[in-house]
Design a protein around this motif. Sequence first.
Motif, short mmCIF file in Angstrom:
data_model
loop_
_atom_site.label_atom_id
_atom_site.label_comp_id
_atom_site.label_asym_id
_atom_site.label_seq_id
_atom_site.Cartn_x
_atom_site.Cartn_y
_atom_site.Cartn_z
N LYS A 1 0.81 -1.22 0.00
CA LYS A 1 0.00 0.00 0.00
C LYS A 1 0.85 1.27 0.00
N CYS B 1 3.35 1.82 -2.07
CA CYS B 1 3.90 2.09 -3.40
C CYS B 1 3.11 3.21 -4.08
N ILE B 2 3.87 4.19 -4.62
CA ILE B 2 3.24 5.34 -5.25
C ILE B 2 3.56 5.42 -6.74
N ASP B 3 4.11 4.35 -7.29
CA ASP B 3 4.43 4.30 -8.71
C ASP B 3 5.31 5.46 -9.17
N CYS B 4 6.33 5.80 -8.39
CA CYS B 4 7.26 6.83 -8.85
C CYS B 4 8.25 6.22 -9.83
N THR C 1 -6.67 3.41 -5.87
CA THR C 1 -5.67 2.78 -6.73
C THR C 1 -4.65 2.06 -5.85
N PHE D 1 -0.89 0.21 -6.30
CA PHE D 1 0.23 -0.11 -7.19
C PHE D 1 0.92 -1.36 -6.65
N CYS E 1 -2.02 6.89 0.37
CA CYS E 1 -0.96 7.43 -0.50
C CYS E 1 -1.41 7.69 -1.93
N THR E 2 -2.13 6.69 -2.50
CA THR E 2 -2.40 6.76 -3.93
C THR E 2 -3.55 7.71 -4.29
N HIS F 1 -0.86 10.49 -4.95
CA HIS F 1 0.25 9.95 -5.74
C HIS F 1 -0.31 9.09 -6.87
N ILE F 2 -0.49 9.71 -8.03
CA ILE F 2 -1.06 8.98 -9.16
C ILE F 2 0.02 8.23 -9.91
N GLY F 3 1.28 8.56 -9.63
CA GLY F 3 2.39 7.82 -10.21
C GLY F 3 2.67 8.15 -11.66
#
Lengths: 251, 142
Positions: free
Chosen positions: A76, A78-81, A117, A119, B115-116, B119-121
């Motif tokens: 949870k 992970c922010i897809d950076c 969402t 990731f 977070c998301t 943070h859409i990434g």
Amino acid sequence: MKIDELEQLESEDLSTITSTERRKFLKMGLAITGLYLGGSVLSLTTVRSAHASSGVVPEPGQYPYNPHYSMVIREKLCIDCERCKAACVETNSVPEYGFRTTILERRRALTAGEHETTFMPVLCNHCNRPPCVRVCPTTATWKDKETGIVVMNPSRCIGCKTCMTACPYNARYFKEEIRAVDKCNFCYDTRLSKGKKDTACVEACPADVRIFGNLADTESRVFKLIHAPDTMVWVLRPETGALPNVYYINA
Amino acid sequence: MKKILLFMVLGAFLLTGAILSAEEKKAADTDYDEDTYGPEAPIVWTKPVESVVFQHKTHTMDAGLDCDSCHDDIFVMEAGAAQENEDFTMASLYEGNYCGSCHDGSTAFASDTRCTTCHIGVRGHARMIGGDSKEGGEEGHH
């Protein structure tokens, strides 16, 4: 032996077998087959003896390697950076059409039309029973006896891509530059063998999502995370029976 | 006679369709007033990490905040300018700066949760600025 003596002997061919005897024989065969079917195919074993294999996390002390390299992913966070991806590409010279690790995305409906969402970082799970190793016709990929890392020898790879099909995690790609299949090896050649303690993706992660370490060491962070109380631990596609070594938690 | 009936039915369908779509558009377009609620286009920060989104609509029109709730004390008016600051980090947010002024767990959800949501990434950003990201589409099916 004389011919006329032989002619006196009773025939042993099938014509002398009575139908009762045949039936008996068939019944015996069916009984034996049935016994095995009942035991293994239908899994008619007692629940008590089956419970040991129900969890995805092995019992402490039952890790077959030392160091038993493993990765824990705190999903949870992970922010897809995608810094992990960039670091992996740079460290292991991954071409832009392939990946050794990547981030998947999932959407879940919340109330009032909102969505959440998630990731999901994915990579080679370095399975204890790796299907890719089993199918390789040239033994170009194998499980390292010491570390448990699923490694590749590109010069032995003939590019048949059977391992790519066998992998339940889609963790392999065909690297045109070397005409061989390439995959994550926990940065063994690029970092671990040079004395570094973690992989490039772990080092790059700003959110402490990926934790790498030795599961056989009960003092390691990976061990503590997946053996912590009140923690839900899961793996991807457990039904394949590959016994993956990448664990997911939300703690 | 049959032909006329056919045209009538078809016409009725087209008319209702047109009315319905027009109504939908109206609701989306006219309710949002950029002078009152701020720019409609989302703001996307790409530093220190990719990619974080801010929607004026969620905060002003939906949550009822005024312009001077945030401007110019917490954020300057220039879109995306905050990312040039050294202290535009999560640690700073936890101390109550920037988004953390409200996202502290009591006024709005705490900035170390969900977070998301913001943070859409890399994937989310690529989708926002046009089409699916090239790699995003490919990775799904290998």
